[in-house]
Scaffold this active site. Structure first.
Site, PDB file in Angstrom:
ATOM      1  CB  SER A   1      -0.940  -0.011   1.195  1.00 55.51           C
ATOM      2  OG  SER A   1      -0.293  -0.502   2.330  1.00 55.51           O
TER       3      SER A   1
ATOM      4  CG  HIS B   1      -2.537  -0.571  -3.710  1.00 56.29           C
ATOM      5  ND1 HIS B   1      -2.720   0.751  -3.407  1.00 56.29           N
ATOM      6  CD2 HIS B   1      -2.822  -1.259  -2.568  1.00 56.29           C
ATOM      7  CE1 HIS B   1      -3.089   0.865  -2.144  1.00 56.29           C
ATOM      8  NE2 HIS B   1      -3.163  -0.343  -1.621  1.00 56.29           N
TER       9      HIS B   1
ATOM     10  CG  ASN C   1      -2.950   3.999   1.078  1.00 57.07           C
ATOM     11  OD1 ASN C   1      -4.093   4.086   1.531  1.00 57.07           O
ATOM     12  ND2 ASN C   1      -2.421   2.844   0.721  1.00 57.07           N
TER      13      ASN C   1
ATOM     14  CD  GLU D   1      -2.936   3.700  -6.063  1.00 56.66           C
ATOM     15  OE1 GLU D   1      -2.714   4.906  -6.115  1.00 56.66           O
ATOM     16  OE2 GLU D   1      -2.716   3.031  -5.048  1.00 56.66           O
TER      17      GLU D   1
HETATM   18  N1  3HC Z   1     -16.627 -10.004  -0.386  1.00 56.12           N
HETATM   19  C1  3HC Z   1     -17.589 -10.010  -1.309  1.00 56.12           C
HETATM   20  N2  3HC Z   1     -18.610  -9.135  -1.321  1.00 56.12           N
HETATM   21  C2  3HC Z   1     -18.680  -8.239  -0.313  1.00 56.12           C
HETATM   22  C3  3HC Z   1     -17.723  -8.172   0.697  1.00 56.12           C
HETATM   23  C4  3HC Z   1     -16.651  -9.105   0.628  1.00 56.12           C
HETATM   24  N3  3HC Z   1     -15.675  -9.113   1.539  1.00 56.12           N
HETATM   25  N4  3HC Z   1     -18.058  -7.174   1.543  1.00 56.12           N
HETATM   26  C5  3HC Z   1     -19.163  -6.626   1.070  1.00 56.12           C
HETATM   27  N5  3HC Z   1     -19.555  -7.259  -0.050  1.00 56.12           N
HETATM   28  C6  3HC Z   1     -20.668  -6.905  -0.933  1.00 56.12           C
HETATM   29  C7  3HC Z   1     -22.005  -7.157  -0.322  1.00 56.12           C
HETATM   30  O1  3HC Z   1     -22.443  -8.464  -0.576  1.00 56.12           O
HETATM   31  C8  3HC Z   1     -22.861  -6.132  -1.045  1.00 56.12           C
HETATM   32  O2  3HC Z   1     -23.217  -6.572  -2.344  1.00 56.12           O
HETATM   33  P1  3HC Z   1     -24.483  -5.926  -3.135  1.00 56.12           P
HETATM   34  O3  3HC Z   1     -24.129  -4.504  -3.464  1.00 56.12           O
HETATM   35  O4  3HC Z   1     -24.572  -6.767  -4.372  1.00 56.12           O
HETATM   36  O5  3HC Z   1     -25.645  -6.027  -2.223  1.00 56.12           O
HETATM   37  C9  3HC Z   1     -21.927  -4.958  -1.212  1.00 56.12           C
HETATM   38  O6  3HC Z   1     -20.614  -5.489  -1.122  1.00 56.12           O
HETATM   39  C10 3HC Z   1     -22.154  -3.945  -0.143  1.00 56.12           C
HETATM   40  O7  3HC Z   1     -22.016  -4.621   1.101  1.00 56.12           O
HETATM   41  P2  3HC Z   1     -23.027  -4.451   2.330  1.00 56.12           P
HETATM   42  O8  3HC Z   1     -24.408  -4.154   1.821  1.00 56.12           O
HETATM   43  O9  3HC Z   1     -22.860  -5.607   3.247  1.00 56.12           O
HETATM   44  O10 3HC Z   1     -22.468  -3.246   3.145  1.00 56.12           O
HETATM   45  P3  3HC Z   1     -22.241  -1.788   2.689  1.00 56.12           P
HETATM   46  O11 3HC Z   1     -23.255  -1.313   1.740  1.00 56.12           O
HETATM   47  O12 3HC Z   1     -22.047  -1.088   3.965  1.00 56.12           O
HETATM   48  O13 3HC Z   1     -20.851  -1.835   1.885  1.00 56.12           O
HETATM   49  C11 3HC Z   1     -18.514  -1.734   1.744  1.00 56.12           C
HETATM   50  C12 3HC Z   1     -19.697  -2.367   2.465  1.00 56.12           C
HETATM   51  C13 3HC Z   1     -18.447  -2.237   0.316  1.00 56.12           C
HETATM   52  C14 3HC Z   1     -17.276  -2.177   2.503  1.00 56.12           C
HETATM   53  C15 3HC Z   1     -18.698  -0.172   1.757  1.00 56.12           C
HETATM   54  O14 3HC Z   1     -18.945   0.276   3.056  1.00 56.12           O
HETATM   55  C16 3HC Z   1     -17.512   0.574   1.216  1.00 56.12           C
HETATM   56  O15 3HC Z   1     -17.347   0.708   0.025  1.00 56.12           O
HETATM   57  N6  3HC Z   1     -16.672   1.091   2.143  1.00 56.12           N
HETATM   58  C17 3HC Z   1     -15.447   1.776   1.772  1.00 56.12           C
HETATM   59  C18 3HC Z   1     -14.371   0.765   1.537  1.00 56.12           C
HETATM   60  C19 3HC Z   1     -13.081   1.414   1.145  1.00 56.12           C
HETATM   61  O16 3HC Z   1     -12.888   2.626   1.125  1.00 56.12           O
HETATM   62  N7  3HC Z   1     -12.098   0.555   0.830  1.00 56.12           N
HETATM   63  C20 3HC Z   1     -10.781   0.996   0.510  1.00 56.12           C
HETATM   64  C21 3HC Z   1      -9.923   0.910   1.739  1.00 56.12           C
HETATM   65  S1  3HC Z   1      -8.336   1.485   1.428  1.00 56.12           S
HETATM   66  C22 3HC Z   1      -7.492   0.134   0.887  1.00 56.12           C
HETATM   67  O17 3HC Z   1      -7.985  -0.981   0.819  1.00 56.12           O
HETATM   68  C23 3HC Z   1      -6.077   0.401   0.460  1.00 56.12           C
HETATM   69  C24 3HC Z   1      -5.066  -0.086   1.474  1.00 56.12           C
HETATM   70  O18 3HC Z   1      -3.792   0.115   0.916  1.00 56.12           O
HETATM   71  C25 3HC Z   1      -5.147   0.584   2.816  1.00 56.12           C
END
Ligand code: 3HC
Length: 315
Positions: free
Chosen positions: A152, A173, A223, A185
């Site tokens: 990351s 990434h 990030n 990325e």
């Molecule tokens: N695997 C598969 N599907 C998943 C999942 C997983 N681990 N987690 C969630 N889902 C699916 C759900 O089934 C749902 O599908 P649908 O749209 O078809 O109904 C969809 O994703 C949305 O999930 P939920 O309804 O359970 O919950 P939310 O609507 O609250 O969404 C979330 C959850 C997708 C995590 C959303 O809150 C989100 O987008 N959050 C932001 C995440 C983010 O910013 N990620 C980047 C982090 S930074 C990073 O990773 C970089 C690193 O270097 C730090």
């Protein structure tokens, strides 16, 4: 080409089936065309198991490697749960889930990665750990195999310099949760070749992801911009400007973020956030990347967010 387009439910799976049947990514090695069929993934943690999930769902055979069987068991349990979630949402069928799981071979012996045509490293975000892995992979993998890192924030140029193939080292990434987030990325180190970049970009497209090209710099783009936001949200809590809940509400309701910054920090892991802030502080040398003292204190206390049961919230 796939003939099952109309028969499969859901847009993602239609694409997935088309990938599986439209031929694997072709790689050119001299005059020889090589297929990427078998992909190695190092690390079965949150990111590694998500990466193994999307490759297996995309029809690739996956060698998933971690240091202890219990990490592999935990990773496979997470993949099973997340595939179940996709079955529950009608994105894939139960048969798709079964065939994806069958594609993943868990191993603790890193030498097994010698069979792979492309390797993604998603181990702990520590430079010394990644350095050791890249040196070993360089020794193990065939000379033409691309070694990608899901780091990351660690320098791709430095990881490439650990190997005799810096032209075939690249950043790939992914974002958490990997099966859901569209972005990859794709980071070029100083020596990364155009061919390596194109092959990695194509591979991301085959996984139904959207690759975005970025040059090597601490924190890349994602990030470098995200972490100071989360860090500043922590300063706001530390200084008593607002509670964690209030800060999160501001971003969810005012900026339409799916998660507020403190919920997101807990989701990413506070130790990961701190490591990334430190890489940017060291690499860019600007005081604006100073990690929030509250973040340091929470990590010292073992409050790492969702994974440890306590962060800005209790789980
Ligand atoms: N695997 C598969 N599907 C998943 C999942 C997983 N681990 N987690 C969630 N889902 C699916 C759900 O089934 C749902 O599908 P649908 O749209 O078809 O109904 C969809 O994703 C949305 O999930 P939920 O309804 O359970 O919950 P939310 O609507 O609250 O969404 C979330 C959850 C997708 C995590 C959303 O809150 C989100 O987008 N959050 C932001 C995440 C983010 O910013 N990620 C980047 C982090 S930074 C990073 O990773 C970089 C690193 O270097 C730090």
């Amino acid at each position: 080409m796939c003939t099952a387009w109309g028969k499969v439910r859901g847009r993602n799976i239609v694409r997935r089936v088309s990938f599986r049947h439209s031929g694997r990514l072709k790689r050119f090695v001299g005059a020889k065309i090589m297929d990427i069929k078998r992909v190695g993934v190092i690390g079965a943690g949150t990111m590694g198991n998500g990466i193994a999930h999307v490759f297996a769902r995309g029809g690739y055979s996956v060698v998933l490697c971690d240091v202890e069987p219990r990490f592999l068991e935990r990773g496979l349990a997470a993949i099973t749960k997340n595939l179940d979630r996709e079955v529950g949402k009608d994105k894939i069928t139960a048969e798709d889930k079964a065939s994806a799981l069958k594609q993943i071979e868990p191993v603790t012996d890193r030498a097994r990665l010698a069979e792979c045509d492309f390797i993604v490293e998603a181990a702990t975000e520590k430079f010394e750990i990644k350095t050791e892995i890249f040196r070993d992979l360089d020794r193990l993998a065939r000379a033409e195999v691309i070694l990608a890192s899901n780091t990351s924030s660690i320098s791709i140029t430095k990881l490439g310099a650990q190997t005799k193939r810096p032209d075939r080292v690249i950043g790939m990434h992914f974002f958490n949760p990997v099966p859901v987030m569209k972005l990859v990325e794709v980071i070029r180190g100083l020596a990364t070749s155009q061919e390596t970049f194109s092959e990695t970009r194509n591979l991301a497209l085959k996984l139904d992801k959207t690759p975005v090209e970025v040059n090597d710099a601490p924190g890349f783009v994602s990030n470098r911009v995200l972490m100071p936001l989360l860090n500043e949200a922590m300063f706001a809590v530390m200084e008593g400007v607002a509670t964690a809940e209030a800060v999160d509400e501001v971003f969810k309701l005012g900026m339409a973020h799916p998660m507020g910054p403190l919920t997101l920090a807990d989701f990413i892991g506070l130790d990961v956030c701190l490591d990334i802030m430190r890489v940017m502080q060291d690499g860019l040398g600007d005081p604006k990347y100073r990690p929030c003292p509250l973040l340091i204190k929470m990590v010292d206390a073992g409050w790492l967010g969702r994974k440890s049961g306590r962060g800005f919230y209790k789980y």
